[in-house]
Scaffold this active site. Structure first.
Site, PDB file in Angstrom:
ATOM      1  CG  ASP A 450      -2.233   0.749   1.283  1.00  0.00           C
ATOM      2  OD1 ASP A 450      -2.439   2.046   0.396  1.00  0.00           O
ATOM      3  OD2 ASP A 450      -2.891   1.177   2.239  1.00  0.00           O
ATOM      4  CG  ASP A 520      -9.214   2.178  -0.047  1.00  0.00           C
ATOM      5  OD1 ASP A 520      -8.915   1.363  -0.605  1.00  0.00           O
ATOM      6  OD2 ASP A 520      -8.464   2.933   0.573  1.00  0.00           O
TER       7      ASP A 520
HETATM    8  C1  DGJ Z   1      -5.347   2.251   2.438  1.00  0.00           C
HETATM    9  C2  DGJ Z   1      -5.862   0.572   1.446  1.00  0.00           C
HETATM   10  O1  DGJ Z   1      -6.856   1.178   0.123  1.00  0.00           O
HETATM   11  C3  DGJ Z   1      -7.005  -0.099   2.030  1.00  0.00           C
HETATM   12  O2  DGJ Z   1      -7.867  -0.750   1.543  1.00  0.00           O
HETATM   13  C4  DGJ Z   1      -6.630  -0.592   3.603  1.00  0.00           C
HETATM   14  O3  DGJ Z   1      -5.214  -1.741   3.254  1.00  0.00           O
HETATM   15  C5  DGJ Z   1      -6.014   0.352   4.535  1.00  0.00           C
HETATM   16  N1  DGJ Z   1      -4.901   1.585   3.407  1.00  0.00           N
HETATM   17  C6  DGJ Z   1      -5.092   0.371   5.656  1.00  0.00           C
HETATM   18  O4  DGJ Z   1      -4.279   1.665   6.226  1.00  0.00           O
END
Ligand code: DGJ
Length: 703
Positions: A450, A520
């Site tokens: 990420d 997300d």
């Molecule tokens: C952003 C990601 O896109 C989410 O799926 C998750 O992993 C969060 N970060 C965790 O902080």
């Protein structure tokens, strides 16, 4: 032979299955683009190979259609290359030098400055079956002095004269990525770019140009996608003489760098293509190219469970074990622990950078959970965010000098975090080292990588002197190096690219990533539009989609489980809900969908996608996936809302075999027989009633 040099005419022809791409060398030594489109006889375009002059204000119009041109002389179009020589000369006169046919599918055209030994090798790698050409350049500094590179683009694409040029691209923001937009180009420039240090959620390095009339099934479309995960720029320029060229590469903004004597710089790859089969064929060509050439492996996506939406930072071994138990019951194949398992990570305010297992949350180590997950027949996966650091972390306390920041001012914190300067060799080593330790110590089969903020203040605290614009570029090169090294060291581990959703997806990172987290936003209705936009450029084989809660926290919208599954089954299926709280009925229904998905997964991930209908201009969305052998199709269809009692809709299917008979099964109904011709011309009658209704249809060839 896809590549031919016509000596008499001084013309090069690149011929793919459906397209001709022609350029030649004119009497001034300029490499002039001549044609790109449906097949033609290349030898018949020799007459186009002439210098053109309009007035003393436009003395070299032909330079507007250069295959690759430097800034210098009488050239005012967006330059592909702009340099400053050590003696202060800022004029670059690139002319044709030689050509080299490297292989059946690859040719390199060498250009050189008229005076200095600065060479540019323009590479063309042809992928005939997909009607695509990969282009990139290498610049060789043959001088005894350094050369400053101020702008270097990977390729220039020229689109032949059209009455109108419409440009299609995507835009968006966090949780609303990949929204399609079209605009007619008038004279001037349309710039798509990222200056945020990564690919970005607000734009993506892909474009398509047509004459304003192409649709999903027909019309000529010219398109391209750039493989670069840092600052990038794509400029579509329409000149007053009606030429349209698309120049793309690493963004020159704040990014000039020095090429030392003897040094060679290679640009990223910018792939371009042409089809007369409309946007649908464009996407299928790009998808198959990614599946066959770009992605590191051809493995099918595993059904995964991810704990993020269920627990956020409140990770406990017991809670995770319970979720794993339920996930296994559903048929999940990979259990992934997201953020919150490490350091003092109880919220987004602390812990990033401290990559040790939190002993309170896992008193017996991570092994307890991994053994449990494996015992349930699943693989174990883990979330990391290696490029980031919270100021409240041991890492930052030990190495405050590792973050991007300028002296005399504080670095901007976003989500309470700073970014590590991955361009520094010691930071690259740190990341490689902790990732290697993690992957060696634990039986981890999947990494979700990420990055939850943009780059700001791209400097070093120590001094501004050693911080030139190449930091933007070094970050990306080191990121690629790390992924490449980790993939070599741990070939059994799969990687997902994620950046707060879909902010780092492009053909550069996809050379290292098996899959991508595209947003997300997991609201299944919003996802349809995000997934559709994504599918214009990128393959369903990398597109990860989760089934989550209803009502969904993002929009407060309630959607049936069937709709949520259908939407998520259109790519790589995941489940991200708090399944510990699901009822037996919900679990049983979900289990049936997971089983079904496993059956259809090869068609979804490896097949051909046809966008039959879109919620952008209709009340019904429909997407068809054909197996590569064309003996099986899967269709997902979604009704937005019911109006005026209309009930039966006909979906016109695509690319079936006309005379073949197919068994059609709508949802759990009885199968019936239809011929390909009927399904494609009369269509398939489906009954969708109510709001947010969806159906899955299976079509199997009988003979
Ligand atoms: C952003 C990601 O896109 C989410 O799926 C998750 O992993 C969060 N970060 C965790 O902080």
């Amino acid at each position: 032979m896809p590549i031919t040099y016509l000596e008499k005419e001084n013309i090069f022809e690149i011929r793919t299955a459906q397209s001709s791409y022609v350029f030649g060398i004119n009497e001034k030594g300029t490499i002039q683009h001549l044609y790109w489109g449906d097949h033609i006889e290349a030898s018949e375009c020799g007459y186009l190979l002439v210098g053109r002059l309009h007035s003393s204000f436009d003395a070299e119009i032909d330079r507007e259609t250069e295959e690759y041109g430097g800034w210098g002389g009488c050239n005012y179009a967006e330059p592909a290359l702009k340099v400053s020589f050590a003696d202060g000369v800022r004029d670059l006169r690139l002319g044709y030098k030689s050509y080299r046919i490297v292989s059946e599918n690859e040719i390199v055209i060498r250009m050189a400055d008229a005076y200095y030994p600065l060479f540019v090798d323009v590479h063309y790698k042809v992928l005939p079956a997909y009607d695509l050409i990969e282009r990139y350049v290498q610049v060789h500094n043959g001088l005894n002095e350094s050369v400053r590179i101020e702008q270097i683009m990977a390729a220039v694409w020229t689109v032949q004269a059209l009455p109108d040029y419409r440009m299609t691209h995507v835009t968006g923001r966090w949780a609303g990525e990949y929204q399609l937009r079209s605009t007619v180009l008038s004279e001037g420039k349309k710039v798509l770019e990222s200056r945020r240090g990564f690919t970005g959620p607000h734009a993506n390095p892909w474009f398509a140009i047509d004459n304003g009339q192409a649709d999903e099934t027909s019309g000529r479309v010219w398109f391209g996608a750039l493989g670069w995960s840092g600052n990038w720029k794509i400029v579509a320029e329409k000149t007053t003489f009606g030429h349209v060229r698309i120049v793309g590469g690493v963004n020159d903004f704040d990014s000039s760098f020095v090429l030392a004597p003897g040094e060679v710089y290679a640009s990223p790859v910018f792939v371009g293509g042409f089809t007369s089969g409309g946007f649908g064929q464009m996407s299928r060509n790009l998808h198959q190219y990614q599946n066959d050439y770009v992605l590191p492996t051809s493995k099918l996506r595993k059904v995964l469970y991810n704990s993020w939406e269920a627990t956020e930072f409140a990770v406990t071994v017991e809670g995770q074990k319970e979720l794993a138990q339920q996930a296994a019951r559903l048929g999940v194949e990979r259990f992934v622990v997201d953020d919150g398992w490490f350091g003092e990570r109880h919220s987004d305010r602390a812990g990033l950078g401290d990559w040790y297992v939190n002993a309170e949350k896992f008193p017996n180590g991570l092994e307890e959970l991994i053994d449990h997950v494996k015992g349930l027949g699943m693989e174990f996966g883990l979330w990391v965010e290696p490029e980031s650091v919270n100021p409240d972390s041991d890492l930052f306390r030990a190495h405050p000098e590792w973050v991007y920041q300028f002296p005399t001012r504080e670095g901007t914190q976003l989500r309470n975090q700073l970014l590590l300067n991955l361009g520094l060799p010691e930071v690259k080593q740190f990341v490689l080292h902790f990732m290697t330790t993690l992957l060696t110590k634990y039986d981890i089969r999947f990494i979700k990588w990420d990055m939850n903020r943009t780059v700001t203040e791209p400097g070093t605290m120590a001094s501004c002197q050693d911080a030139d614009g190449s930091m933007w570029i070094k970050h990306v090169h080191h990121l690629y190096d790390i992924w490449s090294e980790l993939r070599g060291r741990f070939p059994h581990v799969e990687f997902e690219t994620c950046a707060g959703g879909g902010a780092r997806i492009d053909l550069g990172i996809l050379r290292y990533a098996d899959q991508a987290w595209i947003s997300d936003n997991t609201d299944a209705r919003d996802r349809l539009s995000i997934q559709e936009g994504f599918s214009y450029a990128y393959s369903p084989s990398v597109m990860m989609c989760w089934v989550t809660e209803s009502p969904h926290g993002f929009n407060g919208r309630s959607l049936p489980l069937s709709y949520r599954f259908h939407s998520a089954m259109m790519g790589g299926l995941g489940i991200g809900a708090n399944i510990s709280k699901w009822s037996t009925e919900e679990l049983d229904e979900a289990k049936r969908y997971v089983e079904l998905y496993k059956e259809i997964r090869p068609v979804i991930l490896n097949g051909d996608l046809y966008r039959l209908s879109s919620l952008r201009d209709s009340n019904v969305a429909a997407y068809q996936y054909n197996s590569t052998e064309r003996n099986e199709s899967i269709v997902f269809t979604f009704l937005q809302s019911q109006h005026f009692g209309s009930e039966v809709r006909h979906l016109l299917l695509q690319d079936l075999v006309s005379h073949a008979a197919y068994a059609v099964t709508i949802d759990e109904g009885e199968p019936f027989v239809r011929h390909g011709s009927t399904l494609m011309n009369l269509g398939l009658a489906v009954s969708l009633r109510g709001d947010y209704k969806s159906l899955m249809i299976r079509i199997k060839r009988l003979d």
